[in-house]
Motif scaffolding. Structure first.
Motif, PDB file in Angstrom:
ATOM      1  N   ILE A  62     -42.516 -21.082 -26.580  1.00  0.00           N
ATOM      2  CA  ILE A  62     -42.569 -20.198 -25.423  1.00  0.00           C
ATOM      3  C   ILE A  62     -43.961 -19.596 -25.291  1.00  0.00           C
ATOM      4  O   ILE A  62     -44.526 -19.078 -26.255  1.00  0.00           O
ATOM      5  CB  ILE A  62     -41.539 -19.055 -25.557  1.00  0.00           C
ATOM      6  N   GLY A  63     -44.503 -19.660 -24.081  1.00  0.00           N
ATOM      7  CA  GLY A  63     -45.794 -19.042 -23.814  1.00  0.00           C
ATOM      8  C   GLY A  63     -45.610 -17.630 -23.299  1.00  0.00           C
ATOM      9  O   GLY A  63     -44.716 -16.899 -23.726  1.00  0.00           O
ATOM     10  N   ASP A  64     -46.440 -17.230 -22.361  1.00  0.00           N
ATOM     11  CA  ASP A  64     -46.357 -15.881 -21.802  1.00  0.00           C
ATOM     12  C   ASP A  64     -45.118 -15.737 -20.924  1.00  0.00           C
ATOM     13  O   ASP A  64     -44.702 -16.685 -20.248  1.00  0.00           O
ATOM     14  CB  ASP A  64     -47.596 -15.577 -20.973  1.00  0.00           C
ATOM     15  N   ILE A  65     -44.562 -14.533 -20.930  1.00  0.00           N
ATOM     16  CA  ILE A  65     -43.398 -14.213 -20.107  1.00  0.00           C
ATOM     17  C   ILE A  65     -43.818 -13.189 -19.062  1.00  0.00           C
ATOM     18  O   ILE A  65     -44.373 -12.134 -19.394  1.00  0.00           O
ATOM     19  CB  ILE A  65     -42.247 -13.649 -20.967  1.00  0.00           C
ATOM     20  N   HIS A  66     -43.561 -13.494 -17.792  1.00  0.00           N
ATOM     21  CA  HIS A  66     -43.950 -12.602 -16.703  1.00  0.00           C
ATOM     22  C   HIS A  66     -42.706 -12.057 -16.015  1.00  0.00           C
ATOM     23  O   HIS A  66     -41.996 -12.789 -15.318  1.00  0.00           O
ATOM     24  CB  HIS A  66     -44.826 -13.347 -15.695  1.00  0.00           C
ATOM     25  N   VAL A  67     -42.442 -10.774 -16.234  1.00  0.00           N
ATOM     26  CA  VAL A  67     -41.305 -10.119 -15.593  1.00  0.00           C
ATOM     27  C   VAL A  67     -41.730  -9.704 -14.191  1.00  0.00           C
ATOM     28  O   VAL A  67     -42.703  -8.963 -14.010  1.00  0.00           O
ATOM     29  CB  VAL A  67     -40.846  -8.892 -16.405  1.00  0.00           C
ATOM     30  N   LEU A  68     -40.995 -10.179 -13.195  1.00  0.00           N
ATOM     31  CA  LEU A  68     -41.325  -9.937 -11.794  1.00  0.00           C
ATOM     32  C   LEU A  68     -40.293  -9.010 -11.147  1.00  0.00           C
ATOM     33  O   LEU A  68     -39.276  -8.679 -11.752  1.00  0.00           O
ATOM     34  CB  LEU A  68     -41.368 -11.271 -11.040  1.00  0.00           C
ATOM     35  N   ASP A  69     -40.567  -8.605  -9.919  1.00  0.00           N
ATOM     36  CA  ASP A  69     -39.632  -7.711  -9.213  1.00  0.00           C
ATOM     37  C   ASP A  69     -38.282  -8.358  -8.979  1.00  0.00           C
ATOM     38  O   ASP A  69     -37.255  -7.683  -8.941  1.00  0.00           O
ATOM     39  CB  ASP A  69     -40.233  -7.298  -7.860  1.00  0.00           C
ATOM     40  N   ASN A  70     -38.275  -9.669  -8.805  1.00  0.00           N
ATOM     41  CA  ASN A  70     -37.023 -10.350  -8.490  1.00  0.00           C
ATOM     42  C   ASN A  70     -36.691 -11.467  -9.475  1.00  0.00           C
ATOM     43  O   ASN A  70     -36.022 -12.432  -9.134  1.00  0.00           O
ATOM     44  CB  ASN A  70     -37.091 -10.924  -7.074  1.00  0.00           C
ATOM     45  N   GLY A  71     -37.174 -11.339 -10.705  1.00  0.00           N
ATOM     46  CA  GLY A  71     -36.869 -12.365 -11.689  1.00  0.00           C
ATOM     47  C   GLY A  71     -37.896 -12.439 -12.795  1.00  0.00           C
ATOM     48  O   GLY A  71     -38.534 -11.437 -13.141  1.00  0.00           O
ATOM     49  N   CYS A  72     -38.070 -13.630 -13.323  1.00  0.00           N
ATOM     50  CA  CYS A  72     -38.978 -13.819 -14.450  1.00  0.00           C
ATOM     51  C   CYS A  72     -39.517 -15.247 -14.423  1.00  0.00           C
ATOM     52  O   CYS A  72     -38.769 -16.197 -14.184  1.00  0.00           O
ATOM     53  CB  CYS A  72     -38.223 -13.560 -15.757  1.00  0.00           C
ATOM     54  N   HIS A  73     -40.807 -15.396 -14.650  1.00  0.00           N
ATOM     55  CA  HIS A  73     -41.424 -16.700 -14.818  1.00  0.00           C
ATOM     56  C   HIS A  73     -41.937 -16.797 -16.249  1.00  0.00           C
ATOM     57  O   HIS A  73     -42.735 -15.970 -16.684  1.00  0.00           O
ATOM     58  CB  HIS A  73     -42.581 -16.899 -13.829  1.00  0.00           C
ATOM     59  N   THR A  74     -41.456 -17.809 -16.963  1.00  0.00           N
ATOM     60  CA  THR A  74     -41.805 -18.001 -18.361  1.00  0.00           C
ATOM     61  C   THR A  74     -42.460 -19.357 -18.550  1.00  0.00           C
ATOM     62  O   THR A  74     -41.937 -20.374 -18.094  1.00  0.00           O
ATOM     63  CB  THR A  74     -40.547 -17.921 -19.248  1.00  0.00           C
ATOM     64  N   LEU A  75     -43.606 -19.369 -19.233  1.00  0.00           N
ATOM     65  CA  LEU A  75     -44.260 -20.633 -19.571  1.00  0.00           C
ATOM     66  C   LEU A  75     -43.558 -21.225 -20.784  1.00  0.00           C
ATOM     67  O   LEU A  75     -43.351 -20.521 -21.788  1.00  0.00           O
ATOM     68  CB  LEU A  75     -45.739 -20.416 -19.889  1.00  0.00           C
ATOM     69  N   VAL A  76     -43.183 -22.497 -20.720  1.00  0.00           N
ATOM     70  CA  VAL A  76     -42.476 -23.139 -21.827  1.00  0.00           C
ATOM     71  C   VAL A  76     -43.033 -24.539 -22.058  1.00  0.00           C
ATOM     72  O   VAL A  76     -43.634 -25.140 -21.156  1.00  0.00           O
ATOM     73  CB  VAL A  76     -40.954 -23.240 -21.545  1.00  0.00           C
ATOM     74  N   CYS A  77     -42.844 -25.049 -23.272  1.00  0.00           N
ATOM     75  CA  CYS A  77     -43.205 -26.436 -23.551  1.00  0.00           C
ATOM     76  C   CYS A  77     -42.285 -27.351 -22.749  1.00  0.00           C
ATOM     77  O   CYS A  77     -41.078 -27.125 -22.674  1.00  0.00           O
ATOM     78  CB  CYS A  77     -43.059 -26.734 -25.044  1.00  0.00           C
ATOM     79  N   GLU A  78     -42.858 -28.383 -22.187  1.00  0.00           N
ATOM     80  CA  GLU A  78     -42.098 -29.282 -21.323  1.00  0.00           C
ATOM     81  C   GLU A  78     -40.911 -29.912 -22.045  1.00  0.00           C
ATOM     82  O   GLU A  78     -39.858 -30.126 -21.444  1.00  0.00           O
ATOM     83  CB  GLU A  78     -43.024 -30.374 -20.783  1.00  0.00           C
ATOM     84  N   ASP A  79     -41.057 -30.177 -23.351  1.00  0.00           N
ATOM     85  CA  ASP A  79     -39.998 -30.889 -24.065  1.00  0.00           C
ATOM     86  C   ASP A  79     -38.720 -30.078 -24.245  1.00  0.00           C
ATOM     87  O   ASP A  79     -37.672 -30.642 -24.570  1.00  0.00           O
ATOM     88  CB  ASP A  79     -40.505 -31.404 -25.421  1.00  0.00           C
ATOM     89  N   ILE A  80     -38.776 -28.749 -24.034  1.00  0.00           N
ATOM     90  CA  ILE A  80     -37.544 -27.951 -24.143  1.00  0.00           C
ATOM     91  C   ILE A  80     -37.160 -27.322 -22.803  1.00  0.00           C
ATOM     92  O   ILE A  80     -36.199 -26.554 -22.730  1.00  0.00           O
ATOM     93  CB  ILE A  80     -37.657 -26.874 -25.246  1.00  0.00           C
ATOM     94  N   SER A  81     -37.895 -27.636 -21.744  1.00  0.00           N
ATOM     95  CA  SER A  81     -37.640 -27.006 -20.450  1.00  0.00           C
ATOM     96  C   SER A  81     -36.264 -27.372 -19.890  1.00  0.00           C
ATOM     97  O   SER A  81     -35.549 -26.508 -19.371  1.00  0.00           O
ATOM     98  CB  SER A  81     -38.742 -27.377 -19.455  1.00  0.00           C
ATOM     99  N   THR A  82     -35.870 -28.630 -19.981  1.00  0.00           N
ATOM    100  CA  THR A  82     -34.566 -29.050 -19.462  1.00  0.00           C
ATOM    101  C   THR A  82     -33.437 -28.403 -20.244  1.00  0.00           C
ATOM    102  O   THR A  82     -32.429 -27.963 -19.665  1.00  0.00           O
ATOM    103  CB  THR A  82     -34.434 -30.582 -19.512  1.00  0.00           C
TER     104      THR A  82
END
Length: 260
Positions: free
Chosen positions: A123-143
């Motif tokens: 897991i990379g950086d986690i960005h908490v947003l007003d309407n959710g969250c965007h998290t950077l992840v390694c492609e091999d575990i994204s699915t």
């Protein structure tokens, strides 16, 4: 690994130093390319330091956006062009229609992801947003995450895998506070910031749960300076923004930025 290299790093970091040096030797000697999981800034510094010692190896660090804190490292022979290499990073968008969803914090998302058996390094950086969250992840575990992450802190959520150009980031928020301490000792400043007595702040420091500039620091008497980043597991993290003058009672004025 030569002893003089070990001398530059904490004893607890030797295992990572050994692994990193193996990646570098393999790149320089056997022309192998290594794409790591996400590294914290301290680990990235170690890799960069070791790469600088090998004339035939190069390094690319990329966390998905320009100011990323956690980055993947691509280690390769110096003749490779790494600028167009795929760093295997995806954006996991997490959202929900529930009103309580708006109160979720960084630790809630992190805890739910790790609770699925995912290693922190995926897991990379986690960005908490007003309407959710965007998290950077390694492609091999994204699915896997997209399918299995259905709940965050008892709130039902949905997710979607996005390309990097859809990433939304948030500005880091610092709560500024001014304290006065008898000295710049780690235990004195950390105790004041987290409102812990001296006896209580010593426990996590001596247990290796405190990091200064992402490096484990177990000496409570070590001195902090302007610009230092301090994190303590279970309590949070802060940055020493400014070291000011002395008060009439000969205590040091310090401006702190506490991450919220």
């Amino acid at each position: 690994m030569k002893q003089d290299i070990y001398n530059h790093f904490h004893q607890d970091e030797r295992e990572f130093v050994d692994r990193a040096w193996e990646w570098i030797v393999n790149a320089g000697t056997y022309h192998e390319t290594k794409l790591t999981d996400f590294l914290d800034p301290r680990q990235a510094f170690i890799v960069q330091t070791l790469v600088n010692r090998h004339p035939d190896v190069q390094l690319r660090l990329d966390g998905g956006y320009d100011t990323a804190e956690r980055c993947r490292a691509l280690i390769a022979p110096d003749y490779r062009d790494l600028s167009e290499e795929d760093m295997g990073i995806k954006v996991l968008s997490i959202y929900s229609g529930e009103q309580k969803f708006l109160s979720l914090e960084h630790g809630d998302y992190m805890g739910s992801i790790l609770g699925l058996g995912i290693k922190r390094s995926k897991i990379g950086d986690i960005h908490v947003l007003d309407n959710g969250c965007h998290t950077l992840v390694c492609e091999d575990i994204s699915t896997f995450l997209d399918i299995n992450l259905n709940q965050v802190h008892r709130i039902h959520v949905q997710s979607e895998i996005l390309a990097l150009d859809s990433l939304r980031t948030h500005q880091v928020s610092l709560e500024q506070m001014e304290i006065t301490v008898a000295s710049l000792r780690l235990d004195a400043i950390t105790g004041d910031v987290f409102r812990l007595s001296r006896s209580k702040v010593l426990v996590p420091i001596r247990a290796g749960r405190c990091r200064v500039n992402w490096k484990v620091e177990e000496d409570p008497s070590s001195s902090l300076k302007e610009g230092d980043m301090v994190s303590m597991q279970g309590f949070g993290r802060f940055k020493v923004l400014e070291v000011g003058g002395m008060t009439k009672k000969q205590r040091q004025r310090i401006k702190i930025g506490k991450f919220v």
